[in-house]
Design an enzyme around this catalytic site. Structure first.
Site, PDB file in Angstrom:
ATOM      1  N   SER A 171      13.610 -33.667 -25.859  1.00  0.00           N
ATOM      2  CA  SER A 171      13.991 -32.449 -25.148  1.00  0.00           C
ATOM      3  C   SER A 171      15.090 -32.689 -24.125  1.00  0.00           C
ATOM      4  CB  SER A 171      12.763 -31.840 -24.469  1.00  0.00           C
ATOM      5  OG  SER A 171      11.799 -31.460 -25.420  1.00  0.00           O
TER       6      SER A 171
ATOM      7  N   HIS B  53      13.008 -31.814 -19.585  1.00  0.00           N
ATOM      8  CA  HIS B  53      13.706 -30.580 -19.949  1.00  0.00           C
ATOM      9  C   HIS B  53      14.693 -30.178 -18.855  1.00  0.00           C
ATOM     10  CE1 HIS B  53       9.954 -30.547 -22.248  1.00  0.00           C
ATOM     11  NE2 HIS B  53      10.472 -29.641 -23.070  1.00  0.00           N
TER      12      HIS B  53
END
EC number: 3.4.21.105
Length: 372
Positions: A246, A311
């Site tokens: 991610s 993220h």
């Protein structure tokens, strides 16, 4: 006629006094009279370039770069300051294109905000080297997931299996000395849903970006997001492990979305507002899912679940470093002050993170879970 002979002919007939400048109208007449092998798109760009000069001339070195399929920041600025003689809908009017050339045209309109850049990319694009980096990363992630899924007989929430964290690829705070884990965690995923989300974005956004900006720039951006993700987790969520690509995915996506927003009027991709909203909703939902799994695990677990901070770190890398890369299509990054500022900031963060991982855990008495 090869390139060197063409350049020699141009210099002898158009710039015999070595002034360094060449009249574009005279050059165009030379091209037609000698039937020189010059792409019409290059001639159009040369005319647009000359319109940035009051005397209708172009620098000889810029002409050499154009014929040699090179671009520079001064070239792009001169085009931008000219009258833009290039037809805006030129690529859309092209007919009789094969499947691959139509795909190249689609990529040009998806990624690039300027018609001149889109025309340049369309006519200069070569199939070699192909966009192998994102494809290879995605394929490796799928193979690794299938191997662990078959081995553990578990395809969803694999991190809850006691054997999963024993993988030499997973980042775990107890194994910080094994430096390769700060990168290799990108090949492991929580489950099928996270792998599917990342693989889809890597193929839909990463591959077109790699086709336009090249393997070196996009692979550097992706890996910078991955590394920033694991280092950020080691600083802000010191007890948590980390899996999934991610960090790299959000670096690519946030850079692309930021580039679209900053060049909103120039982007010609269809339904861009709807697609922007859907992308933001999907990315936010993925972050929300990761936060939920981190703090409210649905199943009993032997230790902390993977962190979500990668993220956010990837998104920051994309908005800073990634946006600088995407706004510099076919331009030299080394000549830009902003690029060096971004690199210096990233290097400072890396240095701080290294010292943090060496000293802070002992100084702060962090209670990390025992390594599997």
């Amino acid at each position: 006629m090869d390139r060197s002979s063409l350049l020699q002919l141009i210099q002898e007939q158009l710039d015999p006094e070595n002034t360094g400048f060449i009249g574009v109208e005279t050059f165009a007449s030379l091209v037609h009279s000698h039937e020189l092998p010059l792409d019409p798109a290059k001639l159009d760009m040369l005319v647009a370039l000359a319109q940035g000069n009051d005397e209708g001339q172009v620098c000889y070195q810029e002409l050499v770069d154009l014929i040699s399929s090179k671009r520079s920041s001064s070239f792009k600025r001169a085009i931008a300051n000219g009258q833009r003689a290039l037809p805006r809908d030129g690529l859309l009017d092209e007919t009789g294109l094969g499947f691959y050339k139509r795909f190249v045209r689609y990529v040009a309109y998806e990624i690039l905000p300027c018609e001149m850049d889109r025309r340049w990319y369309f006519y200069q694009h070569r199939t070699c080297p192909p966009p192998v980096f994102m494809a290879a990363v995605t394929l490796t992630q799928i193979i690794v997931f299938l191997c662990y899924g078959a081995r553990l007989n578990k395809w969803v929430l694999q991190t809850y299996h006691p054997e999963y964290m024993k993988s030499p690829l997973v980042y775990h705070p107890g194994h910080r000395a094994r430096a390769w884990r700060f990168l290799t965690y990108m090949f492991m995923h929580v489950g099928l849903e996270q792998l599917g989300f990342n693989a889809l974005l890597q193929l839909m956004i990463g591959v077109p970006l790699e086709m336009v900006h090249g393997i070196l720039r996009i692979s550097f951006l992706y890996l910078a997001g991955v590394l920033a993700g694991s280092l950020t987790v080691s600083i802000t969520d010191m007890r948590a492990p980390l899996v999934g690509g991610s960090g790299g995915v959000y670096a690519l996506c946030s850079a692309h979305l930021a580039n679209v927003v900053m060049n909103w009027a120039g982007m010609r991709c269809p339904y861009k507002l709807l697609r922007m909203v859907l992308a933001l909703v999907c990315m936010s939902s993925e972050v929300g899912r990761a936060v939920w799994l981190r703090f409210s695990p649905p199943l009993p677990a032997s230790g902390p679940q993977p962190s979500f901070m990668a993220h956010l770190a990837g998104a920051i890398v994309g908005i800073s470093m990634g946006l600088t890369i995407l706004r510099s299509y076919e331009e030299s990054l080394q000549d830009q002050c902003g690029w060096w500022v971004v690199l210096l900031s990233y290097g400072t963060f890396l240095l701080f993170a290294v010292f943090w991982n060496i000293f802070a855990y002992d100084l702060l008495g962090a209670q990390i879970p025992p390594p599997p």
